[in-house]
Design a protein around this motif. Structure first.
Motif, PDB file in Angstrom:
ATOM      1  N   LEU A   1       0.836  -1.208   0.000  1.00  0.00           N
ATOM      2  CA  LEU A   1       0.000   0.000   0.000  1.00  0.00           C
ATOM      3  C   LEU A   1       0.866   1.252   0.000  1.00  0.00           C
ATOM      4  CD1 LEU A   1      -2.826   1.271   0.168  1.00  0.00           C
ATOM      5  CD2 LEU A   1      -2.580   1.210   2.661  1.00  0.00           C
ATOM      6  N   VAL A   2       1.913   1.255   0.819  1.00  0.00           N
ATOM      7  CA  VAL A   2       2.816   2.418   0.861  1.00  0.00           C
ATOM      8  C   VAL A   2       3.488   2.596  -0.489  1.00  0.00           C
ATOM      9  CG1 VAL A   2       4.975   3.285   1.868  1.00  0.00           C
ATOM     10  CG2 VAL A   2       3.167   2.374   3.345  1.00  0.00           C
ATOM     11  N   ALA A   3       3.946   1.511  -1.115  1.00  0.00           N
ATOM     12  CA  ALA A   3       4.607   1.597  -2.420  1.00  0.00           C
ATOM     13  C   ALA A   3       3.632   2.114  -3.476  1.00  0.00           C
ATOM     14  CB  ALA A   3       5.168   0.235  -2.813  1.00  0.00           C
ATOM     15  N   ILE A   4       2.403   1.611  -3.462  1.00  0.00           N
ATOM     16  CA  ILE A   4       1.400   2.063  -4.445  1.00  0.00           C
ATOM     17  C   ILE A   4       1.064   3.531  -4.209  1.00  0.00           C
ATOM     18  CG2 ILE A   4      -0.995   1.779  -5.163  1.00  0.00           C
ATOM     19  CD1 ILE A   4      -0.658  -1.233  -4.717  1.00  0.00           C
ATOM     20  N   LEU A   5       0.839   3.910  -2.942  1.00  0.00           N
ATOM     21  CA  LEU A   5       0.548   5.321  -2.645  1.00  0.00           C
ATOM     22  C   LEU A   5       1.707   6.216  -3.056  1.00  0.00           C
ATOM     23  CD1 LEU A   5      -1.254   5.173   0.828  1.00  0.00           C
ATOM     24  CD2 LEU A   5      -2.239   5.798  -1.378  1.00  0.00           C
TER      25      LEU A   5
ATOM     26  N   LYS B   1       4.548  10.679  -5.362  1.00  0.00           N
ATOM     27  CA  LYS B   1       5.524  11.143  -6.354  1.00  0.00           C
ATOM     28  C   LYS B   1       4.919  12.192  -7.284  1.00  0.00           C
ATOM     29  CE  LYS B   1       8.905   7.439  -6.446  1.00  0.00           C
ATOM     30  NZ  LYS B   1       9.555   6.408  -7.226  1.00  0.00           N
ATOM     31  N   PRO B   2       3.723  11.958  -7.869  1.00  0.00           N
ATOM     32  CA  PRO B   2       3.151  13.022  -8.703  1.00  0.00           C
ATOM     33  C   PRO B   2       2.857  14.297  -7.906  1.00  0.00           C
ATOM     34  CG  PRO B   2       2.052  10.943  -9.156  1.00  0.00           C
ATOM     35  CD  PRO B   2       2.932  10.729  -7.983  1.00  0.00           C
ATOM     36  N   LEU B   3       2.430  14.111  -6.667  1.00  0.00           N
ATOM     37  CA  LEU B   3       2.163  15.288  -5.829  1.00  0.00           C
ATOM     38  C   LEU B   3       3.460  16.019  -5.519  1.00  0.00           C
ATOM     39  CD1 LEU B   3      -0.011  16.858  -4.301  1.00  0.00           C
ATOM     40  CD2 LEU B   3       0.455  15.405  -2.317  1.00  0.00           C
ATOM     41  N   SER B   4       4.513  15.275  -5.196  1.00  0.00           N
ATOM     42  CA  SER B   4       5.819  15.894  -4.937  1.00  0.00           C
ATOM     43  C   SER B   4       6.338  16.589  -6.186  1.00  0.00           C
ATOM     44  CB  SER B   4       6.831  14.848  -4.494  1.00  0.00           C
ATOM     45  OG  SER B   4       6.474  14.283  -3.269  1.00  0.00           O
ATOM     46  N   LYS B   5       6.168  15.923  -7.330  1.00  0.00           N
ATOM     47  CA  LYS B   5       6.617  16.513  -8.591  1.00  0.00           C
ATOM     48  C   LYS B   5       5.847  17.796  -8.873  1.00  0.00           C
ATOM     49  CE  LYS B   5       7.215  15.499 -13.475  1.00  0.00           C
ATOM     50  NZ  LYS B   5       6.973  14.548 -14.555  1.00  0.00           N
ATOM     51  N   ALA B   6       4.532  17.780  -8.681  1.00  0.00           N
ATOM     52  CA  ALA B   6       3.710  18.973  -8.902  1.00  0.00           C
ATOM     53  C   ALA B   6       4.122  20.086  -7.944  1.00  0.00           C
ATOM     54  CB  ALA B   6       2.231  18.648  -8.741  1.00  0.00           C
ATOM     55  N   LEU B   7       4.377  19.742  -6.670  1.00  0.00           N
ATOM     56  CA  LEU B   7       4.804  20.753  -5.701  1.00  0.00           C
ATOM     57  C   LEU B   7       6.175  21.317  -6.068  1.00  0.00           C
ATOM     58  CD1 LEU B   7       3.639  19.166  -2.327  1.00  0.00           C
ATOM     59  CD2 LEU B   7       2.667  21.129  -3.508  1.00  0.00           C
TER      60      LEU B   7
END
Length: 161
Positions: free
Chosen positions: A35-39, A45-51
């Protein structure tokens, strides 16, 4: 609550306790890791990339805005200097034009005064000439009248000589 529910909960707690340390614990740990890997892959990762992209965009925009503000301040200072210089030149031009106009006016006034003096002198000369002509004519008339008076008084034969 009923007595049956409490009894059932007590029996369950006595059998395995609150946690059962059988094969389900490693399976639950494995599920948690998956679950952690999927999240992480799907959400973090996309959220971090967007930020990160947003932070980069903000930094770039802020830097660009600061540069533009600095350039605008420099241009404003330059325009203020040019405006002050232009105002000074305009004032100098106006002062020079006023001085030229004053000199032209003084020259025209002096010329008009000279012309008035010449006209006055010419008029005085004409008056003097007319006066001389009038005096000469009066002298002739006085001579003629004197002669006529003498002729009448003395007779025409004595006056001719």
């Amino acid at each position: 609550m009923h007595w049956t529910t409490i009894v059932l909960a007590t029996e369950t707690a006595q059998e395995g306790g609150l946690f059962a340390f059988d094969a389900t614990l490693p399976l639950m740990a494995l599920q948690f890791v998956i679950l952690v890997a999927i999240l992480n892959a799907v959400f973090y990762k996309p959220l971090s990339k967007a930020l990160d992209e947003r932070d980069d965009y903000i930094r770039t925009t802020d830097r660009s805005a600061r540069e533009r503000l600095s350039k605008a301040k420099q241009l404003a200072e330059q325009y203020d200097k040019e405006l002050a210089s232009t105002r000074k030149q305009a004032q100098e031009t106006i002062a020079a034009a006023r001085e030229d106009a004053r000199q032209i006016a003084n020259g025209q006034i002096a010329e008009a005064q000279q012309e008035a003096i010449r006209a006055k002198e010419k008029a005085a000369a004409e008056i003097e000439q007319q006066k001389q002509a009038a005096m000469a004519e009066l002298e002739q008339q006085v001579d003629v009248l004197s002669r006529q008076i003498l002729e009448k008084l003395l007779g025409s034969e004595l006056v001719k000589s």
